[in-house]
Design a protein around this motif. Sequence first.
Motif, short mmCIF file in Angstrom:
data_model
loop_
_atom_site.label_atom_id
_atom_site.label_comp_id
_atom_site.label_asym_id
_atom_site.label_seq_id
_atom_site.Cartn_x
_atom_site.Cartn_y
_atom_site.Cartn_z
N VAL B 37 0.84 -1.20 0.00
CA VAL B 37 0.00 0.00 0.00
C VAL B 37 0.87 1.25 0.00
N THR B 38 1.96 1.19 0.72
CA THR B 38 2.88 2.33 0.80
C THR B 38 3.46 2.65 -0.58
N VAL B 39 3.75 1.63 -1.34
CA VAL B 39 4.26 1.84 -2.70
C VAL B 39 3.28 2.68 -3.50
N TYR B 40 2.01 2.29 -3.47
CA TYR B 40 0.98 3.06 -4.19
C TYR B 40 0.95 4.50 -3.71
N ARG B 41 0.97 4.68 -2.40
CA ARG B 41 0.82 6.02 -1.84
C ARG B 41 2.03 6.89 -2.13
N VAL B 42 3.22 6.33 -2.04
CA VAL B 42 4.42 7.11 -2.31
C VAL B 42 4.48 7.51 -3.78
N LEU B 43 4.18 6.57 -4.66
CA LEU B 43 4.18 6.88 -6.10
C LEU B 43 3.21 8.00 -6.42
N GLU B 44 2.06 7.92 -5.79
CA GLU B 44 1.04 8.94 -5.99
C GLU B 44 1.55 10.32 -5.56
N ARG B 45 2.21 10.35 -4.41
CA ARG B 45 2.72 11.63 -3.90
C ARG B 45 3.86 12.16 -4.75
N LEU B 46 4.76 11.27 -5.17
CA LEU B 46 5.87 11.69 -6.02
C LEU B 46 5.34 12.29 -7.32
N GLU B 47 4.24 11.72 -7.79
CA GLU B 47 3.66 12.23 -9.03
C GLU B 47 3.05 13.61 -8.81
N LYS B 48 2.37 13.77 -7.69
CA LYS B 48 1.77 15.07 -7.37
C LYS B 48 2.83 16.16 -7.25
N GLU B 49 3.99 15.77 -6.74
CA GLU B 49 5.09 16.73 -6.60
C GLU B 49 5.77 17.03 -7.93
N GLY B 50 5.42 16.26 -8.95
CA GLY B 50 6.01 16.50 -10.26
C GLY B 50 7.38 15.87 -10.44
N ILE B 51 7.77 15.02 -9.51
CA ILE B 51 9.08 14.37 -9.59
C ILE B 51 9.05 13.22 -10.60
N ILE B 52 7.93 12.53 -10.63
CA ILE B 52 7.75 11.46 -11.60
C ILE B 52 6.42 11.67 -12.33
N HIS B 53 6.22 10.96 -13.42
CA HIS B 53 4.92 11.05 -14.09
C HIS B 53 4.39 9.66 -14.35
N LYS B 54 3.10 9.57 -14.53
CA LYS B 54 2.50 8.26 -14.74
C LYS B 54 1.75 8.20 -16.06
N PHE B 55 1.58 6.99 -16.52
CA PHE B 55 0.83 6.75 -17.75
C PHE B 55 0.50 5.26 -17.78
N THR B 56 -0.26 4.84 -18.76
CA THR B 56 -0.56 3.42 -18.86
C THR B 56 0.06 2.86 -20.13
N ASN B 57 0.59 1.65 -20.04
CA ASN B 57 1.15 1.03 -21.23
C ASN B 57 0.03 0.47 -22.10
N VAL B 58 0.40 -0.18 -23.21
CA VAL B 58 -0.63 -0.63 -24.15
C VAL B 58 -1.60 -1.64 -23.55
N ASN B 59 -1.18 -2.33 -22.51
CA ASN B 59 -2.08 -3.31 -21.89
C ASN B 59 -2.90 -2.73 -20.74
N GLY B 60 -2.78 -1.42 -20.54
CA GLY B 60 -3.52 -0.80 -19.47
C GLY B 60 -2.83 -0.84 -18.13
N VAL B 61 -1.58 -1.30 -18.12
CA VAL B 61 -0.84 -1.36 -16.86
C VAL B 61 -0.28 0.01 -16.51
N LEU B 62 -0.50 0.41 -15.28
CA LEU B 62 0.00 1.69 -14.79
C LEU B 62 1.52 1.66 -14.69
N LYS B 63 2.16 2.73 -15.21
CA LYS B 63 3.62 2.80 -15.17
C LYS B 63 4.06 4.17 -14.70
N TYR B 64 5.18 4.19 -14.01
CA TYR B 64 5.75 5.45 -13.55
C TYR B 64 7.16 5.62 -14.10
#
Lengths: 124, 124
Positions: B37-64
């Motif tokens: 759960v922490t992985v999800y939450r940290v990734l989410e926060r890093l994305e909000k801070e603009g440090i990383i970005h997210k998108f989905t690959n062709v299979n719909g898998v979330l990637k950072y």
Amino acid sequence: MRNTVAKQEIEQLITTSEVALSPSEVETQLDGLCNRVTVYRVLERLEKEGIIHKFTNVNGVLKYASCHNCSTQNKHHHNHAHFNCVKCGDVTCLENVEPSFNLPKGYKVAEVNFTLSGVCPKCK
Amino acid sequence: MRNTVAKQEIEQLITTSEVALSPSEVETQLDGLCNRVTVYRVLERLEKEGIIHKFTNVNGVLKYASCHNCSTQNKHHHNHAHFNCVKCGDVTCLENVEPSFNLPKGYKVAEVNFTLSGVCPKCK
DNA sequence: CTATTAATGCAACATAGTTGCGTTTATAAA
DNA sequence: TTTATAAACGCAACTATGTTGCATTAATAG
């Protein structure tokens, strides 16, 4: 592919729908006509036959939509854009919108997934 | 955002990785350092801070993936292409590849998700 | 009408992602 | 340095999504 009731209903649903549908949305609209697993399998087969095409929306949700133009062409391709409205949630094909881009050397492209999100004309 | 061990490790993982990573891939590489759960939450926060970005690959898998260019610009945007190799499975940013397209009137674009699949230079 | 096998339903499973809540801990203030 | 505070965390439970094996049903060719 056998002409079963499930196939007929699902094909009609997708082809008459204004928006792209996910497997669970199809299931809901069929209202118990067939099993959840059957929905997945029928959609898969319809896609293999080239009757419908699949892609993922911006959230990674699998969506299916019917092809309107591709059957008249020599080669089926679904490189057109899809639009994901953040207000109404609708996902629609923009069949005439194809992205152009310049890839670095060495990449060999097989499929293009081009999904835009924002506000659609209806919700504007 | 507090400078926790989990944040440090996950940020380093993403920024030093050659390829985009999914939450479960991050979890595996951390090898029990923190909860799923922490992985999800940290990734989410890093994305909000603009440090990383997210998108989905062709299979719909979330990637950072980490941002290399966007911090130097006025406006952060992640409209560049991503490439999904069907052989090695790697998903990489093509930071210099931005698609151009002509939308019909009435659409207001907020985000662009442009993912190509095929064979990458390494696997060619 | 009958045989064949595609298609289905069911149950069980796998993976991905979310939520509530009590506990821990980074950080700022005393 | 100690203490207070709330952010961050772990755990358990849950929902959603998608898959697989197998026995049964039914579309279609002969």
